[in-house]
Design a protein around this motif. Structure first.
Motif, PDB file in Angstrom:
ATOM      1  N   SER A 123      40.273  41.113  34.856  1.00 41.55           N
ATOM      2  CA  SER A 123      41.664  41.452  34.553  1.00 41.55           C
ATOM      3  C   SER A 123      41.927  42.918  34.854  1.00 41.55           C
ATOM      4  CB  SER A 123      41.982  41.186  33.081  1.00 41.55           C
ATOM      5  OG  SER A 123      41.869  39.821  32.792  1.00 41.55           O
ATOM      6  N   VAL A 124      43.021  43.171  35.574  1.00 41.01           N
ATOM      7  CA  VAL A 124      43.445  44.532  35.898  1.00 41.01           C
ATOM      8  C   VAL A 124      44.936  44.600  35.596  1.00 41.01           C
ATOM      9  CG1 VAL A 124      43.684  46.261  37.723  1.00 41.01           C
ATOM     10  CG2 VAL A 124      41.718  44.702  37.731  1.00 41.01           C
TER      11      VAL A 124
ATOM     12  N   LEU B 145      44.289  38.753  37.724  1.00 38.38           N
ATOM     13  CA  LEU B 145      43.204  38.025  37.061  1.00 38.38           C
ATOM     14  C   LEU B 145      42.012  37.835  37.993  1.00 38.38           C
ATOM     15  CD1 LEU B 145      45.287  35.319  35.144  1.00 38.38           C
ATOM     16  CD2 LEU B 145      44.325  37.461  34.256  1.00 38.38           C
ATOM     17  N   ASN B 146      42.090  38.451  39.193  1.00 46.50           N
ATOM     18  CA  ASN B 146      41.001  38.297  40.169  1.00 46.50           C
ATOM     19  C   ASN B 146      40.466  39.652  40.639  1.00 46.50           C
ATOM     20  OD1 ASN B 146      43.079  39.143  41.794  1.00 46.50           O
ATOM     21  ND2 ASN B 146      43.344  37.179  42.837  1.00 46.50           N
ATOM     22  N   GLY B 147      40.380  40.591  39.717  1.00 46.25           N
ATOM     23  CA  GLY B 147      39.781  41.888  40.031  1.00 46.25           C
ATOM     24  C   GLY B 147      40.639  42.769  40.920  1.00 46.25           C
TER      25      GLY B 147
ATOM     26  N   VAL C  68      42.627  41.637  43.544  1.00 51.94           N
ATOM     27  CA  VAL C  68      42.889  41.068  44.864  1.00 51.94           C
ATOM     28  C   VAL C  68      44.381  40.777  45.021  1.00 51.94           C
ATOM     29  CG1 VAL C  68      42.416  39.128  46.408  1.00 51.94           C
ATOM     30  CG2 VAL C  68      40.546  40.172  45.106  1.00 51.94           C
ATOM     31  N   SER C  69      44.993  40.228  43.959  1.00 47.84           N
ATOM     32  CA  SER C  69      46.436  39.971  43.977  1.00 47.84           C
ATOM     33  C   SER C  69      46.996  40.238  42.589  1.00 47.84           C
ATOM     34  CB  SER C  69      46.729  38.532  44.412  1.00 47.84           C
ATOM     35  OG  SER C  69      46.166  37.623  43.490  1.00 47.84           O
ATOM     36  N   PHE C  70      48.303  40.542  42.516  1.00 47.58           N
ATOM     37  CA  PHE C  70      48.955  40.874  41.260  1.00 47.58           C
ATOM     38  C   PHE C  70      50.210  40.032  41.087  1.00 47.58           C
ATOM     39  CE2 PHE C  70      46.385  44.566  41.990  1.00 47.58           C
ATOM     40  CZ  PHE C  70      46.047  45.014  40.719  1.00 47.58           C
ATOM     41  N   THR C  71      50.557  39.753  39.826  1.00 54.46           N
ATOM     42  CA  THR C  71      51.825  39.118  39.496  1.00 54.46           C
ATOM     43  C   THR C  71      52.521  39.970  38.439  1.00 54.46           C
ATOM     44  OG1 THR C  71      50.766  37.759  37.804  1.00 54.46           O
ATOM     45  CG2 THR C  71      51.016  36.769  39.978  1.00 54.46           C
TER      46      THR C  71
END
Length: 170
Positions: free
Chosen positions: A3-4, A16-18, A20-23
């Motif tokens: 989590s970032v 939630l993937n380090g 890689v993508s954000f929402t």
């Protein structure tokens, strides 16, 4: 793990993937101008994240997908939640939280943020920038200050040996 969180004038986002993508996160509950300023992930309760914000403390039970204000007693001016910088979850008791206001106050909650009490005895300073808990003595807390005024008497570092109830110059 993985989590970032990103927060700023551009909005609030979560990965939630380090990274890689954000929402985008849901709108914050207090005001459109509310900003996230810090976070503490609970090491014992999965998905529980504590956020310091410009309008008090927010808790999320779903890893930041939604937020609930926890501001009872968390004010410098009556009825106005304090702007909170660093937040800390006690590693020995995950229902004991510390919130450090950007104007120098310290607040403690023993019931997961349902109520807060001031804990600033002995603390002089105007902006708490960073906080650290001693790795083997969780009752020892350090607070690094930034002086927003021209007070030459305000030291940069304070220590508490009683879980942030009282402070002395370090």
């Amino acid at each position: 793990p993985g989590s970032v969180f990103l927060s700023g004038e551009f909005g609030n986002y979560r990965s939630l993937n380090g990274g890689v993508s954000f929402t985008a996160l849901a709108p914050l509950p207090v005001a459109n101008s509310q900003r996230l300023q810090s976070l503490a992930a609970d090491p014992t309760v999965a998905g529980r994240v504590l956020f310091g914000s410009s309008d008090g403390v927010l808790v999320s039970l779903d890893n930041g997908a939604s937020f609930t204000p926890r501001n009872g007693g968390l004010s410098v001016t009556a009825g106005d939640p304090a702007s909170i910088g660093p937040v800390v979850i006690d590693p020995a008791n995950s229902n004991r939280w510390l919130a450090f206001s950007v104007s120098g106050e310290v607040f403690v909650s023993g019931n997961a943020g349902l109520s807060w009490a001031p804990a600033s005895a002995g603390l002089r300073g105007t902006a708490i920038q960073t906080v650290a808990v001693h790795p083997s003595r969780p009752q020892r807390v350090f607070a690094g200050l930034r002086n927003l005024r021209t007070e030459a008497t305000s030291p940069a570092l304070y220590q508490s040996d009683d879980g942030a109830q009282s402070w002395f110059r370090f």
